[in-house]
Design an enzyme around this catalytic site. Structure first.
Site: not given
Length: 147
Positions: A22, A64, A112
């Site tokens: 998770h 999530d 990034y």
């Protein structure tokens, strides 16, 4: 072959998805991204585009629900106000595959470092520019449903 598992998900990618917990994030990057250099863990998905892989991943991995944004993507020219054909297609796919999840476009300075910190980077052969996406894994309850 496995029943109910999209065949585009090879053994290394399936292992990765099952290994993630998770809150772990998986980044799918385009063919121009320096995946080998940036990856903590690298899975190659040569011959596959990012959007096809996202569709397959979301068939088996919950997103999530405990964070404001579990789906992020690059923006055309690293400008969140810009979107190319890939970005529009990705946003439309998420609206269909993961209703209720908003896509967060990120500028390069935010995207990034997050890709580099991802649990795994999946190197695709996606030819669209700025076609990098991040998915954050959610949980499955005791009844086998995303929670």
């Amino acid at each position: 072959m496995l029943i109910g598992i999209p065949p585009i998900l090879g053994p290394d990618l399936l292992f990765t998805l099952r290994s993630m917990g998770h809150g772990d994030e998986i980044a799918l990057v385009d063919a121009n991204y320096p995946a080998q250099e940036h990856a903590r863990r690298l899975v190659r998905a040569d011959g596959h585009g990012a959007l096809d892989l996202v569709r397959a991943i979301l068939a088996v991995m919950p997103l999530d629900r405990s964070v404001p944004h579990a789906v992020m993507r690059a923006a055309l020219n690293n400008d969140p106000a810009q979107a190319g054909d890939f970005h529009q297609g990705f946003d439309a796919a998420i609206a269909t595959l993961a209703p209720g999840f908003a896509v967060l476009p990120l500028k390069g300075a935010d995207l990034y470092p997050r890709i580099r910190a991802a649990h795994t980077i999946v190197a695709t052969t996606e030819s669209a520019l700025f076609a990098n996406v991040i998915l954050r894994k959610g949980v499955i309850d005791a009844n086998g449903r995303p929670a």
